[in-house]
Design a protein around this motif. Sequence first.
Motif, PDB file in Angstrom:
ATOM      1  N   VAL A  40       0.864  -1.181   0.000  1.00 21.49           N
ATOM      2  CA  VAL A  40       0.000   0.000   0.000  1.00 21.49           C
ATOM      3  C   VAL A  40       0.900   1.229   0.000  1.00 21.49           C
ATOM      4  O   VAL A  40       2.098   1.137   0.310  1.00 21.49           O
ATOM      5  CB  VAL A  40      -0.936   0.021   1.233  1.00 21.49           C
ATOM      6  N   PRO A  41       0.376   2.400  -0.333  1.00 16.57           N
ATOM      7  CA  PRO A  41       1.215   3.602  -0.335  1.00 16.57           C
ATOM      8  C   PRO A  41       1.782   3.911   1.050  1.00 16.57           C
ATOM      9  O   PRO A  41       1.116   3.713   2.068  1.00 16.57           O
ATOM     10  CB  PRO A  41       0.257   4.704  -0.788  1.00 16.57           C
ATOM     11  N   ASP A  42       3.012   4.393   1.077  1.00 17.74           N
ATOM     12  CA  ASP A  42       3.610   4.815   2.339  1.00 17.74           C
ATOM     13  C   ASP A  42       2.832   6.007   2.905  1.00 17.74           C
ATOM     14  O   ASP A  42       2.410   6.892   2.152  1.00 17.74           O
ATOM     15  CB  ASP A  42       5.066   5.247   2.142  1.00 17.74           C
ATOM     16  N   PRO A  43       2.640   6.059   4.231  1.00 18.38           N
ATOM     17  CA  PRO A  43       1.992   7.242   4.811  1.00 18.38           C
ATOM     18  C   PRO A  43       2.923   8.452   4.735  1.00 18.38           C
ATOM     19  O   PRO A  43       4.153   8.305   4.645  1.00 18.38           O
ATOM     20  CB  PRO A  43       1.748   6.825   6.262  1.00 18.38           C
ATOM     21  N   ARG A  44       2.321   9.632   4.781  1.00 19.56           N
ATOM     22  CA  ARG A  44       3.103  10.870   4.739  1.00 19.56           C
ATOM     23  C   ARG A  44       2.456  11.904   5.647  1.00 19.56           C
ATOM     24  O   ARG A  44       1.313  11.751   6.079  1.00 19.56           O
ATOM     25  CB  ARG A  44       3.183  11.392   3.300  1.00 19.56           C
ATOM     26  N   ILE A  45       3.175  12.946   5.929  1.00 21.26           N
ATOM     27  CA  ILE A  45       2.639  14.053   6.709  1.00 21.26           C
ATOM     28  C   ILE A  45       1.572  14.769   5.877  1.00 21.26           C
ATOM     29  O   ILE A  45       1.836  15.218   4.764  1.00 21.26           O
ATOM     30  CB  ILE A  45       3.751  15.039   7.111  1.00 21.26           C
ATOM     31  N   GLU A  46       0.351  14.826   6.415  1.00 20.32           N
ATOM     32  CA  GLU A  46      -0.749  15.493   5.712  1.00 20.32           C
ATOM     33  C   GLU A  46      -1.224  16.745   6.439  1.00 20.32           C
ATOM     34  O   GLU A  46      -1.777  17.650   5.818  1.00 20.32           O
ATOM     35  CB  GLU A  46      -1.923  14.526   5.544  1.00 20.32           C
ATOM     36  N   GLU A  47      -1.057  16.783   7.754  1.00 22.26           N
ATOM     37  CA  GLU A  47      -1.456  17.925   8.571  1.00 22.26           C
ATOM     38  C   GLU A  47      -0.276  18.345   9.439  1.00 22.26           C
ATOM     39  O   GLU A  47       0.600  17.525   9.758  1.00 22.26           O
ATOM     40  CB  GLU A  47      -2.656  17.567   9.457  1.00 22.26           C
ATOM     41  N   PRO A  48      -0.232  19.611   9.873  1.00 22.76           N
ATOM     42  CA  PRO A  48       0.907  20.066  10.673  1.00 22.76           C
ATOM     43  C   PRO A  48       1.107  19.288  11.975  1.00 22.76           C
ATOM     44  O   PRO A  48       2.235  19.229  12.491  1.00 22.76           O
ATOM     45  CB  PRO A  48       0.574  21.539  10.962  1.00 22.76           C
ATOM     46  N   THR A  49       0.030  18.697  12.506  1.00 22.51           N
ATOM     47  CA  THR A  49       0.136  17.964  13.770  1.00 22.51           C
ATOM     48  C   THR A  49       0.389  16.467  13.568  1.00 22.51           C
ATOM     49  O   THR A  49       0.329  15.698  14.529  1.00 22.51           O
ATOM     50  CB  THR A  49      -1.138  18.151  14.603  1.00 22.51           C
ATOM     51  N   ASP A  50       0.688  16.034  12.355  1.00 22.86           N
ATOM     52  CA  ASP A  50       0.936  14.623  12.075  1.00 22.86           C
ATOM     53  C   ASP A  50       2.349  14.186  12.462  1.00 22.86           C
ATOM     54  O   ASP A  50       3.274  15.003  12.550  1.00 22.86           O
ATOM     55  CB  ASP A  50       0.781  14.330  10.576  1.00 22.86           C
ATOM     56  N   ALA A  51       2.497  12.894  12.632  1.00 26.51           N
ATOM     57  CA  ALA A  51       3.808  12.239  12.690  1.00 26.51           C
ATOM     58  C   ALA A  51       3.708  10.942  11.907  1.00 26.51           C
ATOM     59  O   ALA A  51       2.617  10.394  11.699  1.00 26.51           O
ATOM     60  CB  ALA A  51       4.216  11.960  14.133  1.00 26.51           C
ATOM     61  N   VAL A  52       4.842  10.442  11.461  1.00 24.95           N
ATOM     62  CA  VAL A  52       4.922   9.120  10.845  1.00 24.95           C
ATOM     63  C   VAL A  52       5.795   8.248  11.733  1.00 24.95           C
ATOM     64  O   VAL A  52       6.908   8.645  12.103  1.00 24.95           O
ATOM     65  CB  VAL A  52       5.488   9.179   9.419  1.00 24.95           C
ATOM     66  N   VAL A  53       5.273   7.085  12.107  1.00 23.58           N
ATOM     67  CA  VAL A  53       5.961   6.167  13.013  1.00 23.58           C
ATOM     68  C   VAL A  53       6.311   4.881  12.266  1.00 23.58           C
ATOM     69  O   VAL A  53       5.466   4.314  11.561  1.00 23.58           O
ATOM     70  CB  VAL A  53       5.067   5.840  14.235  1.00 23.58           C
ATOM     71  N   ARG A  54       7.558   4.450  12.407  1.00 21.69           N
ATOM     72  CA  ARG A  54       7.959   3.128  11.915  1.00 21.69           C
ATOM     73  C   ARG A  54       7.546   2.101  12.958  1.00 21.69           C
ATOM     74  O   ARG A  54       7.992   2.145  14.094  1.00 21.69           O
ATOM     75  CB  ARG A  54       9.465   3.074  11.670  1.00 21.69           C
ATOM     76  N   VAL A  55       6.667   1.195  12.588  1.00 13.47           N
ATOM     77  CA  VAL A  55       6.067   0.263  13.543  1.00 13.47           C
ATOM     78  C   VAL A  55       7.057  -0.863  13.850  1.00 13.47           C
ATOM     79  O   VAL A  55       7.557  -1.529  12.948  1.00 13.47           O
ATOM     80  CB  VAL A  55       4.749  -0.307  12.997  1.00 13.47           C
ATOM     81  N   THR A  56       7.313  -1.067  15.146  1.00 12.15           N
ATOM     82  CA  THR A  56       8.175  -2.176  15.566  1.00 12.15           C
ATOM     83  C   THR A  56       7.385  -3.338  16.132  1.00 12.15           C
ATOM     84  O   THR A  56       7.854  -4.477  16.113  1.00 12.15           O
ATOM     85  CB  THR A  56       9.204  -1.696  16.602  1.00 12.15           C
ATOM     86  N   SER A  57       6.194  -3.067  16.648  1.00 11.64           N
ATOM     87  CA  SER A  57       5.297  -4.128  17.127  1.00 11.64           C
ATOM     88  C   SER A  57       3.869  -3.647  16.980  1.00 11.64           C
ATOM     89  O   SER A  57       3.562  -2.479  17.244  1.00 11.64           O
ATOM     90  CB  SER A  57       5.551  -4.463  18.604  1.00 11.64           C
ATOM     91  N   THR A  58       2.992  -4.565  16.587  1.00  5.98           N
ATOM     92  CA  THR A  58       1.573  -4.248  16.475  1.00  5.98           C
ATOM     93  C   THR A  58       0.787  -5.509  16.813  1.00  5.98           C
ATOM     94  O   THR A  58       1.141  -6.596  16.380  1.00  5.98           O
ATOM     95  CB  THR A  58       1.219  -3.733  15.063  1.00  5.98           C
ATOM     96  N   ALA A  59      -0.228  -5.369  17.621  1.00  3.30           N
ATOM     97  CA  ALA A  59      -0.932  -6.542  18.141  1.00  3.30           C
ATOM     98  C   ALA A  59      -2.299  -6.702  17.488  1.00  3.30           C
ATOM     99  O   ALA A  59      -2.876  -5.754  16.956  1.00  3.30           O
ATOM    100  CB  ALA A  59      -1.088  -6.427  19.653  1.00  3.30           C
ATOM    101  N   ILE A  60      -2.797  -7.932  17.547  1.00  4.95           N
ATOM    102  CA  ILE A  60      -4.172  -8.207  17.141  1.00  4.95           C
ATOM    103  C   ILE A  60      -5.039  -8.151  18.389  1.00  4.95           C
ATOM    104  O   ILE A  60      -4.752  -8.806  19.389  1.00  4.95           O
ATOM    105  CB  ILE A  60      -4.298  -9.586  16.467  1.00  4.95           C
ATOM    106  N   CYS A  61      -6.101  -7.365  18.318  1.00  7.42           N
ATOM    107  CA  CYS A  61      -7.007  -7.167  19.446  1.00  7.42           C
ATOM    108  C   CYS A  61      -8.269  -7.990  19.242  1.00  7.42           C
ATOM    109  O   CYS A  61      -8.672  -8.267  18.100  1.00  7.42           O
ATOM    110  CB  CYS A  61      -7.359  -5.685  19.551  1.00  7.42           C
ATOM    111  N   GLY A  62      -8.917  -8.356  20.332  1.00  8.56           N
ATOM    112  CA  GLY A  62     -10.179  -9.059  20.218  1.00  8.56           C
ATOM    113  C   GLY A  62     -11.190  -8.290  19.403  1.00  8.56           C
ATOM    114  O   GLY A  62     -11.996  -8.881  18.656  1.00  8.56           O
ATOM    115  N   SER A  63     -11.179  -6.958  19.490  1.00  7.18           N
ATOM    116  CA  SER A  63     -12.145  -6.183  18.710  1.00  7.18           C
ATOM    117  C   SER A  63     -11.798  -6.173  17.226  1.00  7.18           C
ATOM    118  O   SER A  63     -12.657  -5.872  16.385  1.00  7.18           O
ATOM    119  CB  SER A  63     -12.272  -4.752  19.251  1.00  7.18           C
ATOM    120  N   ASP A  64     -10.548  -6.523  16.854  1.00 10.13           N
ATOM    121  CA  ASP A  64     -10.232  -6.711  15.436  1.00 10.13           C
ATOM    122  C   ASP A  64     -11.027  -7.875  14.855  1.00 10.13           C
ATOM    123  O   ASP A  64     -11.339  -7.893  13.661  1.00 10.13           O
ATOM    124  CB  ASP A  64      -8.737  -6.980  15.245  1.00 10.13           C
ATOM    125  N   LEU A  65     -11.346  -8.846  15.688  1.00 10.46           N
ATOM    126  CA  LEU A  65     -12.125  -9.986  15.204  1.00 10.46           C
ATOM    127  C   LEU A  65     -13.543  -9.573  14.816  1.00 10.46           C
ATOM    128  O   LEU A  65     -14.172 -10.227  13.981  1.00 10.46           O
ATOM    129  CB  LEU A  65     -12.161 -11.093  16.257  1.00 10.46           C
TER     130      LEU A  65
END
Length: 409
Positions: free
Chosen positions: A17-42
């Motif tokens: 998918v396209p890389d994220p970019r800064i779109e608003e002055p208050t944005d940040a872009v984070v390189r994800v090192t860990s991301t979890a699956i949540c029960g609500s994702d189900l």
Amino acid sequence: MRALTWHGVEDVRVEDVPDPRIEEPTDAVVRVTSTAICGSDLHLYEVLAAYLSPGDVLGHEAMGVVEEVGPEAGALRPGDRVVVPFNIACGTCWMCRRGLQSQCETTQVRAHGKGGALFGYTSLYGSVPGGQAQYLRVPQAQYGPIRVPDDGSPDERYLYLSDVLPTAWQAVDYADVPDGGTVVVLGLGPVGQLAARVAAHRGAGRVVGVDLVDERLAMARRHGALTLDLRVVDDVADAVRDLTEGRGADSVIDAVGMEAHGSPVAATLQRGAARLPGAVGRPLIQTAGIDRLAALRAAIDVVRRGGTLSVSGVYGGAADPLPMLDLFDKQVTVRMGQANVRRWTDAVLPLAADEADPLGLLDLRTHRLPLEGAPDAYRMFRGKTDGCIKVVLDPALPARRAPSEGAPS
């Protein structure tokens, strides 16, 4: 970049998918090192399909390293190690100032009459691309991201600050457990596990966990909870009354939500609504009682007169039939809602950073897998196979079809 995307009921794929970019002055872009699956994702995997579009990027539990910041991202700097709360909140509006960040007036999705925007969680909550990806655009970065020590500790010490730990903390706070009192936690998934530990940490005299999965029951017992196995106990309310001089629990936490066991008719309706085209399925969800209410009904039965019921499990039906007479007659206090993550940060961050690990955060994750293995991980988590309780996805791990990585570190 690579990201997990939704393509239909029980159909998620890792793709470019396209890389994220800064779109608003208050944005940040984070390189994800860990991301979890949540029960609500189900819920997105099946029940709430009507509110998703093919290609939507999922995930709302993420942490990583700041790569880029907008000019109004506050004190955040590239290189900061951060956890990203699942609610997107500004920190300054009327709601945020009152500790109701999940209702942020700056990011409220007013088109659907909903609260603040969430990462990776349907059009109802803003269709914001989620964190099960290599990179994440973070709106309202002047307030949201939680900076954590870059001390070489495993991500799992801090990752759960994104959702499940503050959700559990709020569930216990809302449950208003008296000192030395009895709290029953229905559902021993990740939130239920942490709610049981938080309740004990905050002074509950007896914590009773209820589930029907061996590994979940064993994990709760490891952390001091009494457990009731639904496969063995004929009547949970009677069992709890036997423990409490016939009164019932002071407090009950429903950590199950809309997909409870023991609701076969509602389960059939859920599956049917999920498979309808969005234009047909959405009105059905908005006007019908589609939730499986077995856990909520059990909670109402288990709580004592004058007690408190705290609901942290997600419900989605607009017309669910509830036993209002019982709630009124028993004089039950009910509290619920999305966790206000930043409200609880000051309380939970020191516990996460404590090397003694008082909440056993390093004993929650059962599987750490490559991001590329996310489709298999969703199936495993949904099926509760291979001892799966909590899955953490690692975008940096090489793509491979990974076997169970078993015991927590």
